[in-house]
Design a protein around this motif. Structure first.
Motif, PDB file in Angstrom:
ATOM      1  N   TYR A 232      -1.978   1.611   5.986  1.00 30.33           N
ATOM      2  CA  TYR A 232      -1.829   2.488   4.822  1.00 30.33           C
ATOM      3  C   TYR A 232      -0.427   2.347   4.229  1.00 30.33           C
TER       4      TYR A 232
ATOM      5  N   TYR B  66       0.264   2.609   0.787  1.00 33.32           N
ATOM      6  CA  TYR B  66       0.454   3.309  -0.475  1.00 33.32           C
ATOM      7  C   TYR B  66      -0.006   4.755  -0.363  1.00 33.32           C
ATOM      8  N   LYS B  67       0.472   5.589  -1.300  1.00 26.63           N
ATOM      9  CA  LYS B  67       0.077   6.994  -1.312  1.00 26.63           C
ATOM     10  C   LYS B  67      -0.347   7.378  -2.728  1.00 26.63           C
ATOM     11  N   VAL B  68      -1.549   7.958  -2.839  1.00 25.03           N
ATOM     12  CA  VAL B  68      -2.108   8.330  -4.140  1.00 25.03           C
ATOM     13  C   VAL B  68      -2.553   9.784  -4.090  1.00 25.03           C
TER      14      VAL B  68
ATOM     15  N   LEU C  39     -10.139   3.878  -2.339  1.00 27.43           N
ATOM     16  CA  LEU C  39      -8.707   3.769  -2.061  1.00 27.43           C
ATOM     17  C   LEU C  39      -8.408   3.738  -0.564  1.00 27.43           C
TER      18      LEU C  39
ATOM     19  N   CYS D 199      -4.811   2.946   1.105  1.00 33.80           N
ATOM     20  CA  CYS D 199      -4.076   4.061   0.515  1.00 33.80           C
ATOM     21  C   CYS D 199      -4.260   5.330   1.341  1.00 33.80           C
TER      22      CYS D 199
END
Length: 359
Positions: free
Chosen positions: A163, A165-167, A202, A207
């Motif tokens: 993981y 990325y952060k959304v 995602l 993500c």
């Protein structure tokens, strides 16, 4: 001839019986773990090291769907009914999913065929266990599909720390704020469904995803404060991007209001040149992907002064996913397959943007 005292014989017999009893108890009992959906805090991490040899597949009308990318092996198990509680047990190098025949759609599982990293064992006539092999210690997850609570999803990580990325996803409206209403159709319901489809896409693509709401609630009874709280969730979590999902509606004062249809993506035209350019790029990329299936009309990208866009510090976009006042768009919105594709396409747009700016 070696002579053993009777007292020693008694001790060894007692020790052997104790070991045998403990082994039998270990086979009979396994822990129950509640699985919840919707956000990362409720996704259960699976630990331990792995190695996979045995395989399993299913016939047509499959109960188990297998997918794979560079990050994960993904197993989706379909149940007959809502999965309110799923039984699983981490036995070291595998995850055991305990199933009853009555819980499975079209019970046609076969031993040792073609789904990578799994094995089916029949415990007795009514119960089975699916063993899913782990590959590495970190990043494995199991959770109930937030877009369909009859599905259990198992993600087996192929790399460490998948993981990257952060959304933050924002399903517009909720609770006492229904958004636009057309008969029995509420905007708030569609926005949550679309976000759940985006969520699955995602997660599978590396993500960490946070939803501003996971069910039918408002964040504050005052709309102004509600919107600020949504933006603050993204700001406080240092999100890479923020995407808010809404539906559009024609102005009833316009005699042609029912003719307006299609998808529009908005961005905030800030004076900060870098942030403005990134918000614009995010909106362009999402819009390109959102309209690529099912003949959605391209209503282009537009600047907007919406609170959630104005008050977020990272690149942000707001997507109006069709008009709830247009008959063609309503047909699309009420079709689960089309809605799923729309969510997946928006997710692909988000991923394309993130990978371009992060890599």
């Amino acid at each position: 001839m070696i002579r053993i005292k009777k007292s020693y014989l008694k001790f060894y017999k007692l020790l052997f019986r104790s070991i045998l009893l403990m082994s039998l108890l270990g086979l009979l009992f396994y822990p129950l773990q509640k699985i919840s959906a919707y956000n990362n805090s409720k996704i259960t991490a699976i630990n331990e090291v792995a190695a996979a040899n045995n395989t399993m597949s299913v016939e047509k009308n499959t109960n188990i769907k297998y997918e794979e990318n560079t990050l994960f092996r993904k197993y989706t198990i379909n149940f007959n009914n809502t999965v309110n509680e799923s039984r699983w047990f981490d036995s070291g190098d595998v995850v055991n999913i305990y199933l009853k025949k009555s819980e499975i759609v079209n019970s046609n599982l076969k031993n040792n065929t073609s789904i990578i990293g799994t094995q089916l064992l029949n415990l007795n006539g009514e119960n089975s266990v699916i063993k899913v092999k782990k590959l590495i210690k970190e990043g494995n997850k199991i959770y109930i599909d937030p877009s369909d609570n009859k599905k259990l999803i198992i993600l087996i990580s192929k790399i460490r720390n998948p993981y990257k990325y952060k959304v933050v996803l924002d399903p517009g409206h909720g609770g006492r704020d229904p958004g636009y209403i057309n008969g029995k159709m509420f905007e708030k319901d569609f926005t949550l469904k679309i976000c759940n489809y985006i969520y699955n896409d995602l997660i599978f693509n590396g993500c960490q995803v946070i939803l501003t709401r996971e069910r039918d609630i408002e964040l504050d009874k005052h709309v102004k404060e509600d919107l600020i709280k949504r933006a603050n969730i993204a700001n406080n979590n240092n999100s890479d991007v923020f995407v808010s999902i809404h539906l559009n509606s024609g102005n009833v004062k316009d005699e042609n209001f029912k003719e307006y249809k299609g998808v529009t993506t908005y961005y905030f035209p800030t004076k900060n040149v870098n942030q403005n350019n990134q918000g614009l790029r995010l909106a362009q990329t999402i819009q390109k992907h959102a309209i690529k299936s099912d003949s959605w009309k391209d209503q282009k990208i537009l600047p907007a002064n919406d609170s959630v866009l104005r008050n977020t510090v990272m690149p942000s976009a707001l997507v109006e996913c069709g008009f709830l006042t247009n008959s063609d768009d309503i047909i699309r919105l009420k079709n689960p397959a089309i809605l799923s594709r729309l969510g997946t396409n928006i997710g692909e747009g988000i991923m394309e943007y993130i990978k371009n700016i992060k890599n």
